[in-house]
Write a protein that holds these residues in place. Structure first.
Motif, PDB file in Angstrom:
ATOM      1  N   GLY A  21      -0.598  -5.307 -34.393  1.00  0.00           N
ATOM      2  CA  GLY A  21      -1.249  -4.881 -35.627  1.00  0.00           C
ATOM      3  C   GLY A  21      -0.648  -5.536 -36.846  1.00  0.00           C
ATOM      4  N   SER A  24      -1.778  -9.000 -37.053  1.00  0.00           N
ATOM      5  CA  SER A  24      -3.221  -9.052 -37.276  1.00  0.00           C
ATOM      6  C   SER A  24      -3.590  -8.843 -38.738  1.00  0.00           C
ATOM      7  CB  SER A  24      -3.931  -8.013 -36.405  1.00  0.00           C
ATOM      8  OG  SER A  24      -3.830  -8.365 -35.032  1.00  0.00           O
ATOM      9  N   VAL A  25      -2.752  -8.117 -39.503  1.00  0.00           N
ATOM     10  CA  VAL A  25      -2.994  -8.000 -40.941  1.00  0.00           C
ATOM     11  C   VAL A  25      -3.114  -9.388 -41.559  1.00  0.00           C
ATOM     12  CG1 VAL A  25      -2.066  -7.195 -43.141  1.00  0.00           C
ATOM     13  CG2 VAL A  25      -1.751  -5.821 -41.098  1.00  0.00           C
ATOM     14  N   MET A  80      -5.627  -4.571 -35.935  1.00  0.00           N
ATOM     15  CA  MET A  80      -4.809  -4.011 -37.010  1.00  0.00           C
ATOM     16  C   MET A  80      -5.011  -2.512 -37.129  1.00  0.00           C
ATOM     17  SD  MET A  80      -5.139  -4.752 -41.104  1.00  0.00           S
ATOM     18  CE  MET A  80      -6.623  -3.740 -41.211  1.00  0.00           C
ATOM     19  N   ALA A 141      -1.773  -1.675 -45.670  1.00  0.00           N
ATOM     20  CA  ALA A 141      -1.640  -1.473 -44.225  1.00  0.00           C
ATOM     21  C   ALA A 141      -0.265  -0.928 -43.876  1.00  0.00           C
ATOM     22  CB  ALA A 141      -1.896  -2.780 -43.487  1.00  0.00           C
ATOM     23  N   SER A 154       4.431  -8.108 -39.700  1.00  0.00           N
ATOM     24  CA  SER A 154       3.569  -8.559 -40.797  1.00  0.00           C
ATOM     25  C   SER A 154       4.323  -9.485 -41.749  1.00  0.00           C
ATOM     26  CB  SER A 154       2.998  -7.356 -41.556  1.00  0.00           C
ATOM     27  OG  SER A 154       3.991  -6.653 -42.280  1.00  0.00           O
TER      28      SER A 154
END
Length: 230
Positions: A21, A24-25, A80, A141, A154
């Motif tokens: 996740g 994926s941001v 995400m 996020a 991230s």
């Protein structure tokens, strides 16, 4: 907000989704940042990180619409969401509040204003500051996820995204790159900053550094300093 609460040890599957996740941001924008500025794969800027993917395409595909990249961006967005919707696991000393969740959602959506502005502003690709809007999505996020694995993944992902531009800037002998921190920055500087950032963030991730603990410690120290001596 509170500190010192005990969180259950994360399962391997939970950690894997958090890491996926977090990356994926960034991938949401890696796949889609070129869309406002190009109509085909051939027109994608040489310094766009997704251009590295284009290099792997057969020459016959380069005239195809780059709107196919929306598929990759959509998949990244869905991945995400998985850790963002996992409300049972929170792996940080900074407990999230409802207000912080609302702020996170607002920031996440505000970051998506990158796209209408990129379309509306003349010569938008020349202004590196425009890309700083994507940082709002990153911030939102992380406010929602409140997860160390998500956070550090991230952060590493951000540096890797930028490194894609820096490396191509060097490969194509570009004079300068437009960055969120300035326009026409030397690719040498960009690449150096990104490599150093990846190393430091990876080390902090390995050591389990929790920025929330640092924040809470600094807050308590500031409060103690302001308190009158007994």
């Amino acid at each position: 907000m509170g500190a010192g609460h005990s969180a259950p040890a994360p399962s391997p599957g939970s950690r894997a989704w958090a890491v996926a996740g977090g990356f994926s941001v960034v991938l949401v924008f890696v796949f889609s940042e070129a869309l406002p500025f190009a109509r085909t794969f051939r027109q994608i800027a040489l310094n766009a990180t997704v251009h590295l993917l284009v290099l792997a395409f057969p020459s016959g595909w380069l005239g195809s619409s780059d709107r196919w990249l929306i598929l990759g961006s959509a998949i990244a967005f869905l991945v995400m969401l998985v850790p963002l919707l996992n409300r049972e696991r929170r792996w940080s000393d900074l407990e999230i509040s409802r207000a912080a969740t609302i702020a996170g959602v607002a920031a996440l959506l505000a970051g998506l204003s990158f796209f209408p502005l990129a379309v509306a502003l003349p010569h938008a690709s020349r202004f590196g500051l425009l890309w700083s809007l994507t940082g709002l999505t990153w911030l939102g996020a992380n406010l929602i996820a409140e997860d160390l694995d998500f956070f550090w993944a991230s952060v590493v992902g951000l540096f890797m995204w930028d490194l894609g531009a820096g490396a191509q800037g060097l490969a194509y002998s570009m004079h300068g790159l437009n960055e969120p921190y300035g326009n026409q920055i030397s690719p040498v500087i960009v690449t150096g900053v990104d490599c150093a950032g990846i190393v430091m963030a990876s080390l902090a991730w390995k050591l389990g550094v929790d920025p929330a603990k640092a924040f809470l410690t600094a807050r308590d120290w500031a409060r103690a300093k302001r308190s009158p001596s007994m």
